[in-house]
Design a protein around this motif. Structure first.
Motif, PDB file in Angstrom:
ATOM      1  N   ALA A   6     -13.827  21.419  43.261  1.00  0.00           N
ATOM      2  CA  ALA A   6     -12.744  21.428  42.276  1.00  0.00           C
ATOM      3  C   ALA A   6     -12.209  20.013  42.058  1.00  0.00           C
ATOM      4  N   ILE A   7     -12.013  19.295  43.166  1.00  0.00           N
ATOM      5  CA  ILE A   7     -11.457  17.935  43.054  1.00  0.00           C
ATOM      6  C   ILE A   7     -12.455  17.019  42.345  1.00  0.00           C
ATOM      7  N   ARG A  10     -12.548  17.749  38.730  1.00  0.00           N
ATOM      8  CA  ARG A  10     -11.411  17.180  37.982  1.00  0.00           C
ATOM      9  C   ARG A  10     -11.603  15.682  37.779  1.00  0.00           C
ATOM     10  N   SER A  13     -14.209  15.172  35.122  1.00  0.00           N
ATOM     11  CA  SER A  13     -13.753  15.441  33.758  1.00  0.00           C
ATOM     12  C   SER A  13     -12.754  14.357  33.321  1.00  0.00           C
ATOM     13  N   ALA A  14     -11.956  13.853  34.273  1.00  0.00           N
ATOM     14  CA  ALA A  14     -11.050  12.746  33.931  1.00  0.00           C
ATOM     15  C   ALA A  14     -11.844  11.517  33.507  1.00  0.00           C
TER      16      ALA A  14
ATOM     17  N   ASP C  65     -15.526   9.421  41.516  1.00  0.00           N
ATOM     18  CA  ASP C  65     -16.340  10.524  42.040  1.00  0.00           C
ATOM     19  C   ASP C  65     -17.515   9.999  42.865  1.00  0.00           C
ATOM     20  N   GLU C  86      -6.895  20.293  47.877  1.00  0.00           N
ATOM     21  CA  GLU C  86      -6.458  20.207  46.483  1.00  0.00           C
ATOM     22  C   GLU C  86      -4.966  19.945  46.359  1.00  0.00           C
ATOM     23  N   ASP C 294      -5.951  15.536  47.110  1.00  0.00           N
ATOM     24  CA  ASP C 294      -5.794  15.311  45.673  1.00  0.00           C
ATOM     25  C   ASP C 294      -4.298  15.381  45.318  1.00  0.00           C
ATOM     26  N   ALA C 298      -6.111  13.414  40.768  1.00  0.00           N
ATOM     27  CA  ALA C 298      -7.188  13.507  39.771  1.00  0.00           C
ATOM     28  C   ALA C 298      -6.601  13.688  38.371  1.00  0.00           C
ATOM     29  N   LYS C 299      -5.475  14.401  38.306  1.00  0.00           N
ATOM     30  CA  LYS C 299      -4.827  14.609  37.009  1.00  0.00           C
ATOM     31  C   LYS C 299      -4.334  13.271  36.443  1.00  0.00           C
ATOM     32  N   ALA C 302      -6.831  11.142  34.587  1.00  0.00           N
ATOM     33  CA  ALA C 302      -7.191  11.525  33.221  1.00  0.00           C
ATOM     34  C   ALA C 302      -6.195  11.005  32.189  1.00  0.00           C
TER      35      ALA C 302
END
Lengths: 213, 242, 468
Positions: A6-7, A10, A13-14, C65, C86, C294, C298-299, C302
């Motif tokens: 999941a991490i 993310r 996708s970022a 990543d 997470e 996290d 990660a947010k 973006a």
């Protein structure tokens, strides 16, 4: 889905990754090249710089001509400073004539109540007056940490200018990292109470460096 | 050289003398000064409040009003910084306007920066006598690198002695709407500034931004100091301070 | 950690009158700020170093990543166990599970802001495990009923030696002493047996080195070394953004971090850990766990806050922030105070839960010019303000005022009329002294300041008159 997926999902996708897994070519080339970043100007001679920096960090420094002179120097330092004349040393230093200098140095792992610890170092860094110690069977990490007094032997031929040179030496001589690499720059300290610098927070109160060469 | 004066909303409303002083200095340097009549505000209050749409509208308005001049000069590092440092960011997704905005930004100057680095003035008309201490406003200092320019100009006044205060570069606490939203904190910072400035014993606290100066003067008077003058650098240099 | 970010305004105002806090904060200006300035000057081209540091962090984030996967692979190859969390509760669960599976009763903790962020101590206590903070400052806070830190590097900057003297006397039952050196020794003597008996050590990580799968920590006290050397289990808990590519990159960042934090050219200890102990070693943990958290990072990657992920947690932004210097760290109401907190807190806990923080700055950019990795902190605060506007999180009077002013500023004739009236009203309010003592609708200003009144006519009017 696992937290890992999941991490990483993310993150991908970022970063707007189109292929998964991503193309590692860009990171491979950087990792392989591991370029040196910005260093301060090198307008000094490494041994002099190391010494001056170490002293500025509240270590004491002396120089002896060879390893055989080390036990005598250690004994003098301990006596002059009213410190116990016994302690622990790295197993790698067991062959020095400690008894001949009147010292009781045990080549065993350090305990919480040991007062003096004698170590060598893998190399030393002139830029910051720093010791680089690698953990290992003959070079345990606790010897430089638990005792109130840490005495370290520094081969002057192994004083390198910068940390990057220390990494290069490590890659060349060992190929991979030991469990722990500890860079030590003077006695343990804290300034948590009123920003007043106090020595001997949890590690040694004093660090004495004996340059050998 | 045709220079447009960006009056700034604070000079227009609070201290017209600052704008007249700026005109005098620019004319002293040989400029033909024009004052576009429809100008209002650079849009910074909207920009810093998160109202991007209004900031963009006001930036476009300023572009239309000021685009035709050789230079645009503002007696404020804050408004000058808005145009130079922030206008381009507002049009990052509008390439056609961005190009024009970048042109405007590159021709827009804070007053003392313009006097020193473009006009290269070798004299100023003022006749101020006394000791002054200079407050470096944040935007001028950190967005436009205004630090040496006002000091170089003050040095051209034989009657002026500059005495530096401690923490001259520390914010006075104005911060636009910050001064209203967090009045107590803002007042505390203004008080620190007054303390440092008064400790120099200067006759006047001088700065380049009216926002800071209103804040400093407001606190100074509330502290009971009715004597120390608080002046805009343009007033000191032009010799029209009351 | 308890979230009180929405109380910023009230707590900030209250702290202005706290003499002890003000004394502690005053020391920042004469010590941390001065020390940084001399360390920066001594280095030489520090601006180029900042640029290099920024580039290193940007490189890591651009392929985050890939670097994380490489880090994981290398760490695992050396026998470390890499966990992924997470969010806060997952991070806590992972650490608690490790403790339970290994019969851990006591955990020796080295300073970790991520552990504060996820609330690890509470989770450990709930599971019957005793966490012992070993950083002197964090220890002082823990025995003072788990008070939160007020600074990320100097957690008890708000306390005096007298406060610590009272606390140690009360909690340790020892004779009262005020000398920081003696207080430090007392804490050392109390904590040494804890290090020796703790089954597990928890540390953070300042950097994760992808090339070697190592965690890196910087400390001055040596407690970080003890926590990672003596207990039989070491858990390193850190954010996923902390990865850097190579040892050389870490070396460059190490020239920036201590100089920016405390003005040191290097911290007393820099420790790099790669895998658990070898069979023939006499010390080092037998298990090495790395928990990659996290929890919102990660947010950020973006969005517009991405540059914040460069942060290396030096604290220079708060040390140099006039607002932090005036109100202290507790006012910010969460783990990260000062300018970094103005961005991290709303980003991690939700903008609606930290409404004031993006505004808790004068935008003076003192933080931006000292940040070792060149994070444009005021720009990021402004972007959060834009988001508040877009999401309707601003109070209506402010929105109304802004809308009215915005409309007028776009209509020169209306604007001229408005300012003409305002100039006259303010002149009248100012009276003979030409000072307004009470501003209608702006008590925030006039409670502590007068407002110098204008002379009565706008420049626009006077200019027109003079041109005639």
């Amino acid at each position: 889905m696992s937290a890992r997926d999941a991490i990483l999902g993310r993150v991908r996708s970022a970063l707007r990754r189109k292929v998964s897994p991503g193309d590692t070519a860009t990171i491979e080339s950087h990792l392989a090249a591991h370029p040196v970043g910005l260093q301060p100007p090198r307008d000094w001679e490494p041994e002099l710089r190391f010494r001056a920096r170490a002293e500025a960090l509240a270590s004491t420094v002396e120089k002896v001509p060879g390893l055989s002179a080390v036990p005598g120097a250690v004994a003098r330092y301990l006596v002059v400073n009213n410190l116990p004349t016994g302690g622990v040393c790295w197993p790698g230093l067991r062959k020095l004539d400690w008894i001949g200098a009147g010292l009781g140095m045990e080549d065993r792992p350090a305990r919480g109540d040991d007062l003096v610890g004698v170590t060598g170092c893998f190399c030393a860094i002139a830029e910051t007056g720093t010791l680089m110690l690698l953990s290992g069977p003959d070079t345990p990490a606790a010897t430089s940490l638990l005792p109130e007094t840490h005495i370290a032997l520094v081969d002057t031929a192994r004083i390198v200018p910068f940390m990057e040179d220390a990494w290069a030496l490590l890659r060349a001589e060992r190929g991979r990292l030991p469990r722990a690499v500890n860079f030590v720059s003077g006695p343990s300290r804290t300034a948590d109470i009123e920003q007043t610098v106090t020595m001997g927070a949890h590690g040694p109160y004093r660090v004495h460096l004996i340059l050998v060469g | 050289m045709r220079v447009a004066l960006f009056v700034t909303c604070l000079a227009d409303l609070m201290k017209p003398g600052v704008a007249f002083a700026a005109i005098r200095l620019l004319e002293h340097g040989g400029c033909t000064v024009e004052v576009p009549r429809t100008q209002t505000c650079c849009g910074q209050p909207a920009y810093n409040s998160g109202d991007r749409a209004t900031a963009i509208a006001l930036a476009k308005k300023a572009l239309a009003e000021f685009e035709g001049f050789d230079y645009v000069v503002a007696p404020s590092g804050s408004c000058g910084g808005m145009v130079r440092a922030h206008y381009p960011e507002l049009f990052r997704d509008d390439p056609a306007t961005l190009k024009r905005i970048e042109g405007l930004a590159s021709r827009t100057y804070e007053l003392t920066d313009f006097l020193v680095n473009v006009l290269k003035l070798d004299s100023v008309p003022g006749d101020f006598k006394g000791t002054v201490t200079y407050h470096d406003s944040c935007s001028g200092l950190r967005e436009l690198n205004v630090k040496a320019q006002p000091r170089a100009l003050l040095a051209k006044l034989p009657g002026v002695t500059l005495t530096e205060m401690n923490e001259a570069e520390t914010c006075c606490g104005f911060g636009g709407t910050f001064s209203l939203k967090f009045g107590e904190v803002s007042t505390q910072l203004a008080d620190n500034k007054c303390g440092n400035a008064c400790a120099t014993g200067a006759d006047a606290i001088v700065g380049g931004d009216l926002g800071c100066l209103l804040n400093i003067e407001g606190r100074l008077r509330r502290r009971g100091d009715l004597k120390t003058r608080v002046l805009h650098i343009a007033e000191v240099l032009a010799g029209r301070s009351e | 950690m308890e979230l009180r970010a929405n109380e910023f305004r009230a707590r900030a105002a209250a702290n202005l009158g706290d003499a002890k806090l003000q004394r502690g904060l005053g020391l920042i200006k004469v010590k941390a700020v001065v020390n940084r300035a001399s360390a920066v000057a001594e280095f030489g081209d520090f601006e180029a170093l900042r640029e290099t540091g920024k580039a290193i962090r940007d490189r890591a984030l651009a392929d985050l990543d890939l670097y994380l996967e490489r880090f994981e692979r290398e760490a695992a190859a050396r026998g470390a166990v890499v966990h992924w969390a997470e969010n806060a509760s997952e991070a806590c669960r992972i650490v608690v599970d490790i403790a339970r599976e290994n019969g851990v009763k006591t955990v020796a903790k080295s300073k970790s802001m991520v552990s504060e962020e996820v609330g690890l101590n509470d989770a450990l206590i709930a599971a019957g495990v005793t966490p012992v903070e070993t950083d002197l400052g964090e220890y002082i806070l823990q025995i003072n009923d788990a008070e939160p830190p007020s600074h990320i590097v100097m957690p008890v900057i708000h306390k005096t030696a007298e406060d610590v003297a009272d606390l140690f006397h009360a909690k340790h039952g020892t004779p009262r002493k005020t000398d920081p050196a003696l207080l430090t020794r007392e804490a050392r003597e109390i904590l040494r047996p804890k290090f020796l008996s703790a089954e597990m050590g928890v540390s953070g990580a300042n950097f994760l080195v992808a090339e070697t799968g190592s965690t890196l920590i910087v400390t001055n006290e040596g407690n970080g070394r003890l926590c990672t050397t003596l207990p039989r289990i070491h858990v390193a808990l850190t954010g996923i953004e902390k990865v850097v590519p190579t040892l050389e990159d870490a070396a460059t960042l190490l020239r920036l971090l201590p100089r920016s934090a405390t003005g040191q050219a290097i911290t007393n200890y820099v420790s790099l850990h790669t895998g658990p102990r070898h069979i023939d070693e006499s010390d080092g943990p037998r298990q090495f766990h790395i928990v990659l958290v996290d929890n919102g990072r990660a947010k950020l990657l973006a969005g517009e806050m991405r540059e914040m992920l460069r942060c290396i947690r030096c604290g220079a932004c708060m040390n140099h922030c006039p607002v932090y210097q005036a109100v202290g760290g507790h006012a910010y109401g969460w783990v990260y105070p000062g300018p970094m907190g103005n961005i991290l807190t709303p980003s991690y806990v939700g903008l609606e839960n930290a409404v004031a923080l993006p505004h808790a700055a004068t935008m003076c950019n003192q933080c931006g010019v000292v940040c070792p990795v060149k994070i444009p902190l005021p720009d990021l605060m402004r972007k959060l303000r834009e988001e508040q506007m877009a999401r309707g999180l601003k109070p209506w009077p402010e929105r109304l005022g802004l809308a009215l002013w915005g409309r007028a500023a776009q209509r020169p004739a209306l604007y001229a009329l408005g300012t003409r009236i305002a100039a006259r009203v303010m002149k009248w309010l100012g009276g003979n002294e030409r000072l307004i003592h009470r501003l209608p609708l702006a008590a925030g200003w006039s409670d502590g300041r007068d407002f110098p009144a204008p002379a009565g006519k706008t420049f626009r009017e006077l200019y027109k008159e003079r041109r005639k």
